[in-house]
Design an enzyme around this catalytic site. Structure first.
Site, PDB file in Angstrom:
ATOM      1  N   ALA A  78      34.686  41.404  44.089  1.00 28.76           N
ATOM      2  CA  ALA A  78      33.251  41.191  44.350  1.00 28.76           C
ATOM      3  C   ALA A  78      32.623  40.648  43.072  1.00 28.76           C
ATOM      4  O   ALA A  78      33.185  40.779  41.981  1.00 28.76           O
ATOM      5  CB  ALA A  78      32.609  42.515  44.732  1.00 28.76           C
ATOM      6  N   GLY A 100      37.957  43.482  45.657  1.00 28.77           N
ATOM      7  CA  GLY A 100      37.647  42.860  46.948  1.00 28.77           C
ATOM      8  C   GLY A 100      38.636  41.754  47.280  1.00 28.77           C
ATOM      9  O   GLY A 100      38.889  41.465  48.446  1.00 28.77           O
ATOM     10  N   GLU A 131      41.394  43.335  48.876  1.00 24.23           N
ATOM     11  CA  GLU A 131      40.927  43.818  50.190  1.00 24.23           C
ATOM     12  C   GLU A 131      40.887  42.678  51.208  1.00 24.23           C
ATOM     13  O   GLU A 131      41.204  42.876  52.372  1.00 24.23           O
ATOM     14  CB  GLU A 131      39.558  44.483  50.029  1.00 24.23           C
ATOM     15  CG  GLU A 131      39.675  45.786  49.246  1.00 24.23           C
ATOM     16  CD  GLU A 131      38.336  46.414  48.968  1.00 24.23           C
ATOM     17  OE1 GLU A 131      37.529  45.808  48.224  1.00 24.23           O
ATOM     18  OE2 GLU A 131      38.081  47.503  49.479  1.00 24.23           O
ATOM     19  N   GLU A 161      38.545  48.778  40.753  1.00 24.14           N
ATOM     20  CA  GLU A 161      37.190  49.290  40.940  1.00 24.14           C
ATOM     21  C   GLU A 161      36.936  50.571  40.144  1.00 24.14           C
ATOM     22  O   GLU A 161      35.844  50.802  39.650  1.00 24.14           O
ATOM     23  CB  GLU A 161      36.903  49.557  42.417  1.00 24.14           C
ATOM     24  CG  GLU A 161      36.660  48.309  43.236  1.00 24.14           C
ATOM     25  CD  GLU A 161      37.932  47.710  43.800  1.00 24.14           C
ATOM     26  OE1 GLU A 161      39.038  47.986  43.285  1.00 24.14           O
ATOM     27  OE2 GLU A 161      37.819  46.940  44.770  1.00 24.14           O
TER      28      GLU A 161
END
Ligand code: T1G
Length: 685
Positions: free
Chosen positions: A62, A101, A104, A124
């Site tokens: 992200a 992300g 992910e 993270e």
């Protein structure tokens, strides 16, 4: 222009992200990915999809700079679920670092192919978070619970080969990644049912059969996770993946994610992510400043520091000439370096060939003249100005034109050292922290005459030897050690006034420091900086040094140590403390933990503010980088200056004023600190 583009390759839709520098999953990328999947679903001619990235890496996560700002739909959890719901198989083509992300997104794809050099991880936790887009639910279903726990709580990536062995990567690609990914998509285009990570279950069986594994993991990693909120939240989210179907478990993940995101620790760690990167930028240098080429490094002194410093360059493949005055000292130094490398190899973190490779780049010598072909020479000898000036005077005659002359001094005036040469523009301070081959911090001390290209070279070299460099001005103790001084002075005064070493150290350890002032003194050596005259006893430290209580290395310092170096309060030291207090007529009293905080940590913030107002650090976040990487300040508190902002500068000023009398006349409040407190301003936002 969207960073996401699509193109047809036969009946395969190739979705490409072009969002430099690291393809973060910002709003436009998220929007483009959803549109691309909708395009694939809508067109019968499309049989499968490849998602890939241009540039240095697959999605690196992200966009952290979006955090704390108003959310923009579609959010990442929705994007990854939309990818997984695609009615055609979706293949992720991974190179570089698929992180957070990014991994992910790859987990929501039905298949993953990668080049062997790729890395995959969920960092993270290093931002005070957990994978918030289904990662805590899909990862354990693909790699199993033990590996998922390790990856989510450490934040460290794994290599593509290990990922392949775990089943996280379906195929390792040698050659053109895009081309092979399309071929792989062709192969799987009619495989049904389409494999969805969120529906996999067999790898959760082990944890269901052994639910105790979570507490065992907690126990085994308690020390590393101490004080941090995020690791425990990651464990809880993975537990939810085992206990519940994806649709429910992902709600736990979201709740835990939001709890972390709104907490101070996540803000501190995200702040620090950018602080660390900002430190490498030097304001005000001419844009086109080019670094000098460093092919060979000279190190003077093969003691603890000289040996450690040399190892940094050898490990980066840079040849080193190391000089000592006597053969036995030289042999001892090089022997210690080899021993350190072999210890690393024994832990599997280096191969025997790499050890030989590093040591093969080392040229030991007794002749200073042998440094004549070095591009950078680092002096790491006894911390004495006369000795350093003498050496730099000699180097001035020996070193080739353009060679950078650096001192590893931790306190002394670099301008004065530079003045003992005819080339002050080539002189800089490179202050490594002990043990120099381990500690990541490097203070680059900028002399008044230090040339811009010398600074740029130092910052670039720091990155190459995997150090985090911070530019410091010339003042006593630069940034870190200068802030250490008020802390040490007040801690010693507090001893005489009634506190004990263990109380003061406890306050610091409970705050999150790896150790307190006296534990640190015993580790580093109580005799560091001692004048070595046992008859001259002016303070408690002189007394301990004179009595041979030099710390852990002597089995006794501020604490007594058993054969396993376990500390215990020392009645002998307490007697010395009482004697000094009596001699100085100090009425001992009960001292609160709050007073210890105000006199030892608030005073550090005050000194940091003075460093800023004198221009001895470029920015408050640099001070924070020094303390996190140089002294183990807990990163979940951001650093002294960030932490002061969270406490409130007015509170800091109030506390210091409350202690003004005890701090004595030599203490003064920083004007910048007072002004900012009055104006309701902050150091770091
Ligand atoms: N967001 C914003 N900017 C980033 C960024 C990120 N994730 N990663 C890097 N940058 C910027 C960085 O500030 C620098 O900017 C430039 O890119 C180059 O970075 C929902 C919530 C990928 C290994 O934690 O580890 O996904 O200084 O100097 O050495 O679950 O960047 O040039 O202006 O570090 O080649 C998870 C963080 C996010 C990865 C590349 N992802 N990045 O290293 O370059 S949270 C991360 C890195 C998340 C989801 C959750 C490294 C790198 P500037 P760099 P590098």
């Amino acid at each position: 222009m969207s960073p996401i583009s699509t193109q047809r390759h036969g009946d395969i839709l190739i979705v490409t992200s072009n969002n430099p520098p690291v393809n973060t999953l910002g709003h436009a990328v998220r929007e483009g990915l959803v549109k691309a999947i909708e395009e694939a679903d809508a067109d019968e001619a499309i049989k499968a999809v490849v998602i890939r990235c241009d540039g240095q890496t697959f999605f690196a996560g992200a966009d952290i700079s979006e955090f704390g700002k108003p959310m923009q739909m579609p959010m990442l959890p929705m994007v990854v679920d939309r990818i997984e719901e695609c009615t055609k198989p979706v293949v992720a083509a991974i190179h570089g670092t698929a992180l957070g992300g990014g991994l992910e997104v790859a987990l929501a794809c039905h298949y993953r192919v990668a080049v062997p050099s790729a890395k995959l991880g969920v960092p993270e936790v290093k931002l005070g978070l957990l994978p918030g887009a289904g990662g805590t639910q899909r990862l354990p279903r693909v790699v199993g619970v033990p590996k998922a726990l390790e990856m989510t709580t450490s934040g460290n990536p794994i290599g593509a080969e290990e990922a392949f062995d775990l089943g996280l990567v379906d195929r390792l690609i040698e050659g053109d990644l895009a081309q092979h990914a399309v071929a792989y998509a062709e192969e799987v285009s009619d495989v049904r049912p389409i494999r969805k990570s969120s529906e996999l279950d067999e790898k959760l069986a082990e944890a269901r059969a052994n639910p105790g594994m979570f507490d065992e993991f907690r126990k085994a990693n308690a020390r590393k996770m101490k004080g941090f909120d995020a690791p425990e939240a990651n464990i809880k989210a993975v537990q939810a993946a085992v206990a519940k179907p994806y649709q429910e478990g992902v709600l736990d993940e979201r709740r835990l994610f939001m709890e972390l995101m709104t907490g101070t620790q996540a803000r501190a760690q995200q702040y620090f992510f950018f602080a660390e990167r900002k430190a490498s930028k030097i304001d005000g240098l001419p844009e086109d400043t080019k670094p000098r080429d460093i092919k060979r490094v000279g190190v003077i002194g093969a003691g603890t520091m000289g040996g450690g410093i040399s190892m940094n360059f050898l490990s980066a493949g840079i040849p080193v000439t190391i000089v000592e005055m006597a053969q036995d000292a030289l042999d001892r130094g090089t022997g210690t370096m080899r021993k350190n490398y072999e210890a690393t190899a024994a832990k599997g973190r280096m191969t025997a060939e790499e050890v030989e490779g590093a040591m093969g780049l080392l040229k030991p010598t007794l002749a200073l003249e042998d440094l004549g072909d070095c591009d950078l020479i680092i002096e790491a000898v006894f911390e004495n100005m006369e000795v350093k000036k003498d050496i730099f005077g000699k180097l001035d005659k020996i070193a080739k034109p353009g060679a950078i002359l650096a001192s590893n001094t931790s306190y002394l005036n670099v301008d004065e050292i530079a003045a003992s040469t005819s080339r002050p523009q080539d002189v800089v301070g490179l202050h490594f922290f002990s043990p120099a081959n381990i500690m990541k911090l490097l203070e680059v001390v900028r002399g008044a005459r230090t040339a811009p290209d010398v600074l740029v070279t130092a910052m670039q070299l720091a990155k190459k030897i995997r150090k985090v460099a911070v530019v410091a001005g010339v003042c006593h103790g630069f940034i870190g050690n200068r802030m250490l001084m008020p802390r040490q002075i007040e801690a010693t005064k507090l001893l005489l006034e009634g506190a004990t070493p263990e109380q003061i150290d406890r306050v610091h350890v409970e705050f999150g420091m790896p150790m307190g002032p006296f534990q640190m003194a015993d580790l580093a050596g109580v005799d560091i900086g001692w004048h070595r005259d046992p008859s001259r006893i002016e303070n408690l430290r002189d007394k301990l040094a004179a009595e041979g209580r030099w710390g852990q290395k002597k089995g006794a310092g501020f604490y007594d140590y058993d054969e396993k170096r376990r500390p215990s309060p020392s009645p002998v030291v307490q007697t010395y403390i009482d004697e000094f207090a009596a001699k100085e007529g100090i009425q001992r009293r009960e001292i609160s933990d709050e007073e210890i905080m105000e006199r030892t940590i608030y005073t550090m913030v005050n000194e940091g503010a003075k460093i800023l107002e004198e221009g001895m650090a470029q920015r408050a976040s640099d001070v924070d980088v020094v303390w996190v990487y140089g002294y183990g300040w807990p990163v979940y508190r951001g650093g002294p200056m960030f932490w002061a902002d969270t406490v409130g500068l007015a509170t800091i000023v109030e506390g210091l004023k409350r202690q003004q009398e005890r701090l004595g006349s030599e203490f003064s409040l920083s004007e910048m600190l007072v002004k900012k407190a009055e104006a309701g301003e902050k150091f770091t936002r």
